[in-house]
Design a protein around this motif. Structure first.
Motif: not given
Length: 408
Positions: A287-291
């Motif tokens: 989720i953190k990598a989902s920008s």
């Protein structure tokens, strides 16, 4: 009485220094692999001794540098660049002016991290746009940005050890529907006690692994559930519920002693192996990598992953990292994010869009039928405004099978 060794007076200080230098070279020969520095020829003039790993590398490789000519200098394409040329030049000037370059010395941790990234292809990778998702957390010690890539690489390598296997054929009195009923009830208990999200995922991992090792009667399935959640709470929570709380929440179907006996049985069977990468571990990272990442994307990804967790076939068919990555992909498809799958997500998840398609379609199907299901604890949880009511969103049409139109 042992006599103390005395240095002969006729030896001058210069000879003593040369002997010590040779002794140090012999003793430190085993450290020749430490450091990853480019030989730059013999030093010009007298320079101060640099503290740290650079000093060790220079001390060991000192005798070798004199034998290396211009023709033996490593080629640029064979070098692994750890820091930029600009930073290296600045470090040289500061070292010459101040007499000590301790603040500019690369630590062993940074050197090993750079080597790890080089091996994994994280540096010197041309024409690939990968965002630095940890840049904003550089000053946060709890984010452990120096180690986070290695940590998740380790998770990917070890997730198979704690993965759930197909066990239902070994349980004569249980079936997949009973497991779904148990998960639905545990979601309610989890919400009632206001527990951390990772506690629920660890609970189900403990339940499934235990059921794959021991035959359980139907009347004891709920006991396994509350005992597994008790263990997960002790592992994850700061303030874990007491045994009597679980006895009460199960409507006194079991007494305190039964819960404690089952807790011990589970731990014995699992050999106290509780540190396993669950889908939650990967969800947080992906989720953190989902920008751009926002609350709606996060809640929807957790909702879809929870739907997959409830279904036995999904839990045993897909490994935790794939389930988490597919949940993020399906969430982006549902919300119409562009692009649906970026190079950053591909890099951090390790999965391409095609690899996730089958699992994402399964999750989208669960999403489309969740409102009509009798097991709706998860649906009601994510229909609330504090969860952005993501359960009420229409599922991604691109992931659902196309309706068949009969002839007009």
């Amino acid at each position: 009485m042992a006599s103390r060794a005395v240095v002969p007076q006729h030896e001058n200080n210069e000879e003593v220094k040369q002997k010590n230098a040779r002794a140090d070279g012999r003793n430190r020969r085993v450290l020749q692999d430490i450091g990853n520095f480019v030989d730059e020829g013999p030093p010009q003039g007298k320079k101060p001794i640099t503290e740290g790993i650079v000093a060790v590398a220079q001390a060991v490789k000192g005798p070798q540098r004199k034998a290396i000519g211009k023709a033996d200098k490593p080629k640029p394409e064979d070098e692994i660049v750890i820091s930029s040329d600009e930073k290296t030049e600045k470090s040289k000037h500061l070292s010459n002016r101040q007499g000590s370059s301790r603040k500019q010395v690369k630590t062993l941790t940074s050197i090993l991290s750079a080597r790890s990234k080089a091996v994994c292809g994280l540096i010197n990778r041309p024409n690939v746009s990968i965002e630095d998702i940890d840049g904003a957390d550089a000053g946060n010690e709890l984010a452990v940005t120096e180690y986070v890539d290695d940590i998740y690489q380790f998770y990917k390598l070890t997730e198979d050890e704690g993965r759930v296997r197909d066990y239902m054929d070994l349980q004569p009195e249980l079936n997949a529907k009973m497991r779904s009923i148990l998960v639905d009830w545990l979601i309610e208990v989890h919400r009632k006690f206001e527990l951390m999200p990772e506690t629920l995922y660890l609970t189900m991992n403990i339940v499934d692994r235990f059921l794959s090792m021991k035959v359980v009667q139907r009347k004891e399935l709920q006991l396994v559930g509350i005992s597994a959640m008790l263990i997960a709470c002790k592992y994850e929570e700061i303030w874990a519920p007491e045994v009597n709380d679980f006895v009460f929440i199960s409507d006194n179907a079991y007494d305190r002693e039964q819960v404690l006996v089952m807790e011990k049985t589970i731990l014995d069977k699992l050999e106290w192996y509780l540190t396993v990468p669950t889908p939650y571990v990967f969800l947080v990272r992906f989720i953190k990598a989902s920008s751009p990442s926002d609350d709606e994307t996060e809640n929807l990804a957790f909702y879809l992953a929870g739907l997959g967790l409830m279904q036995y076939t999904t839990a045993v068919m897909y490994c935790p990292s794939m389930l988490a990555a597919a949940a993020v992909y399906a969430a982006r498809c549902t919300l119409g994010k562009s692009p649906l799958w970026s190079e950053t997500l591909k890099h951090h998840t390790g999965y391409s869009e095609n690899q996730l398609m089958n699992c994402a379609k399964v999750l989208a199907k669960y999403h489309s039928t969740a409102a009509e299901s009798k097991l709706n604890a998860l649906y009601r949880k994510f229909s609330s405004p504090d969860r952005n009511a993501v359960a009420l969103l229409a599922p991604a049409r691109s992931l659902l099978p196309m309706p068949i139109h009969h002839g007009e």
